[in-house]
Write an enzyme that holds these catalytic residues in place. Structure first.
Site, PDB file in Angstrom:
ATOM      1  N   LYS A 116     -26.436  26.630  -6.686  1.00  0.00           N
ATOM      2  CA  LYS A 116     -25.168  26.664  -7.413  1.00  0.00           C
ATOM      3  C   LYS A 116     -24.743  28.079  -7.767  1.00  0.00           C
ATOM      4  O   LYS A 116     -23.554  28.385  -7.850  1.00  0.00           O
ATOM      5  CB  LYS A 116     -25.275  25.817  -8.693  1.00  0.00           C
ATOM      6  N   GLU A 200     -21.568  27.796 -17.449  1.00  0.00           N
ATOM      7  CA  GLU A 200     -20.169  28.097 -17.176  1.00  0.00           C
ATOM      8  C   GLU A 200     -19.286  27.463 -18.241  1.00  0.00           C
ATOM      9  O   GLU A 200     -19.702  26.560 -18.966  1.00  0.00           O
ATOM     10  CB  GLU A 200     -19.765  27.595 -15.791  1.00  0.00           C
ATOM     11  N   GLU A 275     -16.400  19.866  -4.443  1.00  0.00           N
ATOM     12  CA  GLU A 275     -16.001  19.307  -5.718  1.00  0.00           C
ATOM     13  C   GLU A 275     -15.212  20.348  -6.515  1.00  0.00           C
ATOM     14  O   GLU A 275     -15.602  21.507  -6.613  1.00  0.00           O
ATOM     15  CB  GLU A 275     -17.226  18.843  -6.498  1.00  0.00           C
ATOM     16  N   GLU A 292     -18.822  22.888  -6.905  1.00  0.00           N
ATOM     17  CA  GLU A 292     -19.965  22.945  -6.001  1.00  0.00           C
ATOM     18  C   GLU A 292     -19.594  22.284  -4.690  1.00  0.00           C
ATOM     19  O   GLU A 292     -18.573  21.598  -4.590  1.00  0.00           O
ATOM     20  CB  GLU A 292     -21.175  22.220  -6.608  1.00  0.00           C
ATOM     21  N   ASN A 294     -21.262  19.713  -1.893  1.00  0.00           N
ATOM     22  CA  ASN A 294     -22.355  18.806  -1.539  1.00  0.00           C
ATOM     23  C   ASN A 294     -22.440  18.730  -0.024  1.00  0.00           C
ATOM     24  O   ASN A 294     -21.530  18.207   0.629  1.00  0.00           O
ATOM     25  CB  ASN A 294     -22.109  17.421  -2.141  1.00  0.00           C
ATOM     26  N   PHE A 352     -25.692   1.702 -22.482  1.00  0.00           N
ATOM     27  CA  PHE A 352     -25.841   2.015 -21.054  1.00  0.00           C
ATOM     28  C   PHE A 352     -27.271   2.415 -20.699  1.00  0.00           C
ATOM     29  O   PHE A 352     -27.490   3.218 -19.796  1.00  0.00           O
ATOM     30  CB  PHE A 352     -24.871   3.123 -20.626  1.00  0.00           C
TER      31      PHE A 352
END
Length: 669
Positions: A116, A200, A275, A292, A294, A352
């Protein structure tokens, strides 16, 4: 073209790749761990090779075992799916040394985009907009605090090699950085073997947009429009759609061209996704930033396939075999709208939390992998890799299936989601089907005003089921009374009462939540509170799913018996219906309701997992909200906090223990 390929993955993505390979006339090889010995993808493949015990680090992540399986079976190429070895450049290099093709991008592109920190540098050099932040290695927590202070809160801490929502922490203050930095490092190390972290600026009110890239080995690179992936929970995508309701043609072109430029900078080929994060406050659409890339197939690729008609897995295989893309940018259009919901083994009614265990009933709305390979059956596609009796284990991602719907319009695709979710039968463990249905019905979702904060903002106190309208309650009352009549009629048949002229009751009282309805059932129809209900359905006692029509609208309802009636599940909630003959209902008020015991003094393990940290001991004072323990489940760390002030009376578990759901960790006085 290849004659045989090996799929270095498991579950639904292994099934997905096998299906396209079979369509192309290519033989397939599956690899499997002990946990997956009887999984559907193993049965679907032409051959299968056992590679080790359940932990991925001892099976699916071992490159040497994958290569040995290729040599044993004669597989000429490997499709990695997503996750596991899909973005490991060293794996691709080892395949190349053994003359085995990799169905994916070149190792230099994987290495460049997988880091990254380095990928942000490359993006800047390629002229791509990047989010402000610290591009470099962070020494320790104190250094992380200083960097965050300099950037300005809120900030996002991310594992450099992370992905899939793992290894990410949002910090609104110095306290959040101090509490989350080490956890981010641990998650990065445990999930990706790399504990480097970068920080960031967090873009507030952000939308998460991604551009699908497809390139060949001859220098041709295309963008296949965008996907909207803003509805997320804990940075894990929940709903994806294509196209985005936010992106304009001008934005699409600008984003696509920047993403193609970045791909060209690393000589990219195969499928990939760039993305982007977009400020929802900027209505010009010009404030979009690179997050980023992928370098693999994405979980949400079916929605792109549905609106473009392009089979991305087929294109990946053809590119790996050296073929040129037959498509050009002008050939990429947008036909209709597609929405994907991820069906997870997690319980939205319990925060969740992950749910593991055996699947007692699995009956999707259409048979998995049926109908058209791109749009499924009547616009409903289910990508899955589970079956009745299968088990969702602690070792792998908790996604059970992907439900994809296509429609001419966004509303049509969403309506198909609701009906398909109503018909999706899944029992034996917690799941998020109700929550997904609630999302599809939510006015804000329907308006298209989405940000990555959608779930946190709309469900700040958790999820308790989708609200039911008075009309839906009346319809459920009618269904419950019809079903009760059917059961009463069956009972008299079993008791041989037919000759005694004992007809089942025709007058019922149905209590749904706090509402009561008087229901009359006769050969002439069903009347609720004096109003005719235009209801048609077929039901036989023992059925678990009712396919009804109210007026001209379908209404599917999952049904289960309870002590005093039925549990009816539809449109994002389960409704406990007490249905009694009218002459008996008047006595129901005299029934004593059982009060559940107070469990607030216990800290219970909310899911099966590993107790990785215990912050308090016997006799310690605790305050509401204070972190007490950390439990790791599904590769994610979950902080358990005190629900009230108190003193620790006893500690019942130790760090390193494997805990079952509801296991007592400690008790407060």
């Amino acid at each position: 073209m290849f004659k045989k390929i090996l799929i270095a993955n498991r579950g639904e993505i292994a099934c997905r790749v096998i299906r396209t390979a079979k369509k192309m006339g290519i033989a397939t090889v599956a690899v499997y761990s002990d946990a997956d010995a009887r999984a559907p993808f193993v049965r679907m493949a032409d051959e299968a090779v056992h590679i080790g015990p359940p932990p991925a680090a001892e099976s699916y992540l071992l490159a040497d075992k994958i290569i040995a399986a290729c040599k044993e079976t004669g597989a000429e190429a490997v499709h990695p799916g997503y996750g596991f070895l899909s973005e490991r450049a060293s794996f691709v290099e080892e395949l190349e040394k053994n003359d085995i093709a990799f169905i994916g991008p070149p190792p230099n592109a994987i290495a460049a985009m997988g880091d990254k920190i380095e990928s942000k540098k490359l993006a800047m050099e390629a002229g791509v907009n990047v989010v402000p932040g610290f591009v470099g290695e962070i020494e320790d927590t104190e250094h992380a605090v200083k960097i965050s202070d300099d950037i300005g809160y809120p900030v996002m801490m991310k594992a450099s090699a992370g992905g899939g929502g793992k290894g990410m922490r949002l910090a609104y203050s110095e306290k959040d950085v101090r509490e989350g930095f080490e956890a981010t490092k641990r998650e990065g190390l445990n999930s990706f073997g790399d504990d480097r972290v970068f920080i960031e600026k967090f873009i507030e009110d952000p939308r998460h947009i991604e551009i699908q890239i497809l390139g060949d080995k001859h220098g041709n690179i295309l963008y296949l429009n965008e996907r909207e992936c803003s509805i997320q929970r804990r940075h894990q995508k929940v709903v994806e759609e294509a196209p985005s309701p936010f992106v304009t043609p001008k934005m699409r072109k600008a984003m696509g061209e920047q993403c193609v430029a970045l791909s060209q900078a690393v000589n990219y080929h195969s499928a990939g996704t760039v993305e982007l994060i977009v400020s929802g406050a900027d209505k010009t659409g010009e404030s979009f930033y690179f997050l980023e890339m992928n370098t693999r197939l994405q979980v949400e690729h079916p929605v792109t396939e549905a609106i473009t008609g392009v089979d991305l897995v087929e294109q990946m295989i053809r590119v790996a075999a050296g073929e040129k893309l037959e498509l050009q940018q002008k050939d990429i259009g947008i036909d209709g709208w597609a929405i994907e919901n991820r069906v997870y083994a997690e319980d939205p009614y319990r925060g969740f939390l992950p749910s593991t265990g055996r699947i007692v009933r699995y009956n999707p709305p259409v048979p998995g992998w049926s109908g058209d390979p791109i749009r499924g059956t009547n616009g409903v596609r289910v990508d899955d890799g589970v079956m009745d009796g299968g088990e969702v284990s602690i070792y792998y991602d908790p996604m059970i299936a992907k439900l994809v719907t296509w429609g001419e319009t966004r509303d049509e695709a969403a309506d198909r989601q609701i009906e398909a979710l109503n018909r999706f039968e899944l029992e034996g463990l917690g799941h998020n089907i109700d929550f997904l249905s609630a999302l599809m019905q939510h006015p804000r979702f329907r308006s298209g005003e989405l940000t990555t904060g959608f779930i946190a903002e709309e469900y700040p106190d958790g999820f308790q089921g989708a609200p039911a309208s008075e009309e839906l309650q009346r319809n459920l009352a009618a269904i419950a009374a019809f079903v009760a009549t059917a059961h009463a009629d069956r009972a008299r048949r079993v008791d041989h009462q037919l000759g005694q002229q004992l007809d089942p009751p025709s007058e019922w009282e149905a209590k749904i939540d706090d509402a009561k309805f008087a229901v009359s059932v006769s050969e002439d129809g069903i009347v609720v509170d004096g109003t005719d209900v235009d209801l048609s359905l077929a039901y036989t006692p023992g059925d678990s799913l009712i396919l009804a029509t109210v007026g001209d609208k379908p209404l599917s309802v999952k049904i289960a018996r309870t002590a005093s009636g039925f549990a009816l599940n539809t449109n994002g909630a389960t409704h406990k219906v007490q249905v009694l003959p009218a002459h008996i209902a008047q006595h129901a008020v005299h029934m004593i309701e059982k009060i559940p015991p107070d469990m607030s003094k216990f800290l219970l393990c909310p899911m099966p997992g590993l107790l990785v940290a215990l912050h308090v001991g016997e006799g310690d004072k605790v305050e509401e909200g204070q972190p007490l323990a950390v439990v790791e489940a599904m590769k994610m760390e979950n902080i358990l906090r005190a629900e009230k002030n108190g003193v620790v009376k006893s500690v019942e578990a130790a760090q390193g223990d494997s805990l079952a759901v509801d296991a007592v960790i400690l008790e407060l006085e």
